[in-house]
Design an enzyme around this catalytic site. Structure first.
Site, PDB file in Angstrom:
ATOM      1  CE  LYS A   5      45.963 -26.741  -3.330  1.00 55.26           C
ATOM      2  NZ  LYS A   5      45.084 -25.895  -2.730  1.00 55.26           N
ATOM      3  CB  ILE A   9      62.830 -21.469   3.761  1.00 53.52           C
ATOM      4  CG1 ILE A   9      62.511 -20.189   4.615  1.00 53.52           C
ATOM      5  CG2 ILE A   9      63.210 -20.797   2.483  1.00 53.52           C
ATOM      6  CD1 ILE A   9      63.532 -19.469   5.467  1.00 53.52           C
ATOM      7  NE  ARG A 121      34.375 -30.458 -11.549  1.00 53.61           N
ATOM      8  CZ  ARG A 121      34.938 -29.971 -10.407  1.00 53.61           C
ATOM      9  NH1 ARG A 121      34.998 -30.526  -9.347  1.00 53.61           N
ATOM     10  NH2 ARG A 121      35.860 -28.751 -10.299  1.00 53.61           N
ATOM     11  N   GLY A 150      34.218 -29.171  -4.679  1.00 57.57           N
ATOM     12  CA  GLY A 150      33.743 -27.907  -4.489  1.00 57.57           C
ATOM     13  C   GLY A 150      32.589 -27.198  -5.394  1.00 57.57           C
TER      14      GLY A 150
END
Length: 173
Positions: A5, A9, A121, A150
């Site tokens: 993620k 700059i 889920r 996960g």
């Protein structure tokens, strides 16, 4: 799949992505700001690594967006808009919760793009800190390209059995 993620700059993003692409990841995530995406695409160069833009984390709800000074509006509308801007900036796809899949897939610019969907889920699983979730079957039915599952697997007493149960749920067998 390298889920960093990235957010910085433009010059830093360009250089970071250039270096990371040497490892030949299939996917690399960056924040969904257009200037970040453009720098990532430039840094990728001729690499086959796909740049995926994060819209909003699945652990965020409208209250969290208010706290972070994100403009008012329905989160699904904001995510859909952010996805469109990401694709226009050159992203190969986006990271978005299953709740936004129908709106993103309805956008002609996003119809054929990659959508990686966290917040998955399985039936009767704890949602933990996730706020915008769906079952694996629901997410695929709504248009997810890839699922991120996960904790329901990694934290299971028997991860292989958890995976097999999820696979069965997806296939409805």
């Amino acid at each position: 799949f390298l889920d960093l993620k990235l957010f910085d700059i433009s010059n830093t993003i360009k250089n970071a992505v250039s270096g990371l692409c040497e490892a030949k990841f299939d996917f690399l995530t960056v924040q969904g700001d257009p200037q970040i995406i453009k720098a990532a695409v430039e840094g990728r160069g001729e690499s086959n690594t796909k740049i995926l833009a994060v819209t909003f984390l699945t652990s965020l709800g409208r209250g969290d967006l208010d706290q972070n000074l994100i403009k008012p509006g329905e989160i699904q509308t904001l995510v859909s808009s952010r996805a469109e801007k990401a694709i226009l900036a050159g992203a190969d796809g986006v990271i978005a919760s299953p709740k936004e899949l129908p709106m993103i897939r309805a956008n002609p610019l996003c119809m054929t793009k990659i959508i990686v969907t966290p917040g998955i889920r399985p039936t009767n699983s704890a949602i933990d800190d996730q706020k915008r979730v769906a079952t694996p079957y629901e997410a695929l039915k709504m248009g997810a390209s890839y699922l991120v599952i996960g904790r329901p697997i990694c934290q299971a007493n028997d991860p292989l059995a958890a995976y097999k149960k999820i696979k069965k749920e997806i296939l409805h067998t």
